[in-house]
Scaffold this active site. Structure first.
Site, PDB file in Angstrom:
ATOM      1  N   HIS A 168      12.970  -2.469   1.308  1.00 49.94           N
ATOM      2  CA  HIS A 168      12.387  -1.148   1.739  1.00 49.94           C
ATOM      3  C   HIS A 168      13.221  -0.060   0.984  1.00 49.94           C
ATOM      4  CE1 HIS A 168       9.615  -3.384   4.472  1.00 49.94           C
ATOM      5  NE2 HIS A 168      10.837  -3.998   4.924  1.00 49.94           N
ATOM      6  N   LEU A 169      12.693   0.784   0.524  1.00 52.44           N
ATOM      7  CA  LEU A 169      13.351   2.073   0.294  1.00 52.44           C
ATOM      8  C   LEU A 169      14.065   2.773   1.133  1.00 52.44           C
ATOM      9  CD1 LEU A 169      10.273   2.354  -1.658  1.00 52.44           C
ATOM     10  CD2 LEU A 169      11.953   3.391  -2.969  1.00 52.44           C
ATOM     11  N   GLU A 226      13.118  -9.224   0.850  1.00 50.16           N
ATOM     12  CA  GLU A 226      12.350  -8.050   1.548  1.00 50.16           C
ATOM     13  C   GLU A 226      12.896  -6.950   1.244  1.00 50.16           C
ATOM     14  OE1 GLU A 226      11.913  -8.359   5.595  1.00 50.16           O
ATOM     15  OE2 GLU A 226      10.936  -6.559   5.881  1.00 50.16           O
ATOM     16  N   ALA A 235       3.317  -0.941   4.489  1.00 50.23           N
ATOM     17  CA  ALA A 235       3.107  -0.843   5.897  1.00 50.23           C
ATOM     18  C   ALA A 235       2.606  -2.324   6.277  1.00 50.23           C
ATOM     19  CB  ALA A 235       1.982  -0.018   6.091  1.00 50.23           C
ATOM     20  N   HIS A 265       4.462  -4.464   9.055  1.00 50.27           N
ATOM     21  CA  HIS A 265       4.392  -4.247  10.444  1.00 50.27           C
ATOM     22  C   HIS A 265       3.149  -4.927  10.965  1.00 50.27           C
ATOM     23  CE1 HIS A 265       7.972  -1.594   9.277  1.00 50.27           C
ATOM     24  NE2 HIS A 265       6.865  -1.009   8.829  1.00 50.27           N
ATOM     25  N   PRO A 322       0.802  -1.257  -0.077  1.00 48.04           N
ATOM     26  CA  PRO A 322       0.101  -0.019   0.098  1.00 48.04           C
ATOM     27  C   PRO A 322       1.045   1.276   0.022  1.00 48.04           C
ATOM     28  CG  PRO A 322      -0.244  -0.930   2.051  1.00 48.04           C
ATOM     29  CD  PRO A 322       0.603  -1.849   1.336  1.00 48.04           C
ATOM     30  N   ASN A 323       0.248   2.030  -0.759  1.00 51.57           N
ATOM     31  CA  ASN A 323       0.851   3.643  -0.732  1.00 51.57           C
ATOM     32  C   ASN A 323       2.066   3.734  -1.795  1.00 51.57           C
ATOM     33  OD1 ASN A 323      -1.189   4.567   0.983  1.00 51.57           O
ATOM     34  ND2 ASN A 323      -0.124   3.644   2.591  1.00 51.57           N
ATOM     35  N   ARG A 346       4.697  11.099  -2.304  1.00 49.25           N
ATOM     36  CA  ARG A 346       4.724  10.604  -1.028  1.00 49.25           C
ATOM     37  C   ARG A 346       6.153  10.957  -0.482  1.00 49.25           C
ATOM     38  NH1 ARG A 346       4.757   4.564   0.941  1.00 49.25           N
ATOM     39  NH2 ARG A 346       4.448   5.013   3.178  1.00 49.25           N
ATOM     40  N   ASN A 395       8.133  -5.660  -1.522  1.00 47.67           N
ATOM     41  CA  ASN A 395       8.192  -4.713  -0.332  1.00 47.67           C
ATOM     42  C   ASN A 395       6.538  -4.416  -0.009  1.00 47.67           C
ATOM     43  OD1 ASN A 395       7.882  -2.236   0.868  1.00 47.67           O
ATOM     44  ND2 ASN A 395       8.918  -0.800  -0.549  1.00 47.67           N
ATOM     45  N   ARG A 450      13.809   4.321  12.133  1.00 44.78           N
ATOM     46  CA  ARG A 450      12.525   5.253  11.795  1.00 44.78           C
ATOM     47  C   ARG A 450      11.580   4.791  13.347  1.00 44.78           C
ATOM     48  NH1 ARG A 450       9.550   4.864   6.362  1.00 44.78           N
ATOM     49  NH2 ARG A 450       8.583   6.541   7.184  1.00 44.78           N
ATOM     50  N   ARG A 510       7.729   0.654  13.260  1.00 41.30           N
ATOM     51  CA  ARG A 510       8.542   0.094  12.040  1.00 41.30           C
ATOM     52  C   ARG A 510       9.514  -0.808  12.370  1.00 41.30           C
ATOM     53  NH1 ARG A 510       6.186   3.284   7.954  1.00 41.30           N
ATOM     54  NH2 ARG A 510       5.624   5.580   8.927  1.00 41.30           N
ATOM     55  N   TYR A 567      11.260   8.712   0.747  1.00 40.42           N
ATOM     56  CA  TYR A 567      11.121   7.855  -0.295  1.00 40.42           C
ATOM     57  C   TYR A 567      11.678   8.214  -1.567  1.00 40.42           C
ATOM     58  CZ  TYR A 567       8.103   5.674   3.202  1.00 40.42           C
ATOM     59  OH  TYR A 567       7.771   5.154   4.301  1.00 40.42           O
TER      60      TYR A 567
END
Ligand code: DQA
Length: 149
Positions: free
Chosen positions: A104-105, A102, A81, A84, A13-14, A21, A78, A111, A115, A26
């Site tokens: 992640h950018l 896996e 959200a 988590h 998502p997103n 964003r 990826n 963070r 997360r 990102y």
């Protein structure tokens, strides 16, 4: 591998909003631009590459189920959200047994506290995080290396 590898990138998502964003986190590249780079890499390395981005958890679960029988050899994922939160996606990957990287950018470990936990890191081949859009090609390279044994 003797046969041409068929790899799949899944984005949660997103991630369709990349480029607009939270650019400080990102970056400014859109998802289409990043996926084009991945397709170019696939052309160079001669593997087949599929891609799905969706904001719906059940669509990711169903695509993982389909990947078990459509000739997919491995996945770059990826979960965004869902990283988590999603036991359902974890269970789907365990159910089909496909190897996955896996990605992640950002670096989630640097963070917010929520997360810090991933439902995927302990069952992934490995995790690539913090390298921005490059993480996808790095993930594909790592997956190819893994499949080549
Ligand atoms: C993300 C990190 C997640 O914590 C976040 O929810 C995302 C993107 C990343 O690529 O850095 O949506 O997976």
């Amino acid at each position: 591998m003797a046969v041409v590898a068929r790899l799949l990138i899944l984005n949660g998502p997103n991630l369709n909003l990349l480029g607009q964003r939270e650019q400080a986190i990102y970056g400014s590249k859109t998802l289409d631009e990043i996926m084009l780079e991945c397709q170019q890499f696939a052309g160079t390395c001669e593997f087949e590459l599929g891609h799905l981005q969706t904001n719906a958890e059940h669509e990711l679960v169903e695509r993982i189920h389909t990947a078990a029988s459509d000739g997919t050899h491995g996945v770059v994922f990826n979960p965004a959200a869902f990283t988590h939160t999603s036991i359902a996606l974890r269970d789907a990957l365990l159910a089909v047994g496909l190897p996955f990287v896996e990605v992640h950018l950002s670096q989630p470990l640097g963070r917010e506290a929520f997360r810090q936990h991933s439902y995927f890191s302990d069952i992934a081949i490995g995790t690539i995080a913090g390298f921005g859009p490059d993480g996808y090609v790095l993930g594909l390279q790592a997956l190819i290396n893994y499949l080549d044994g």
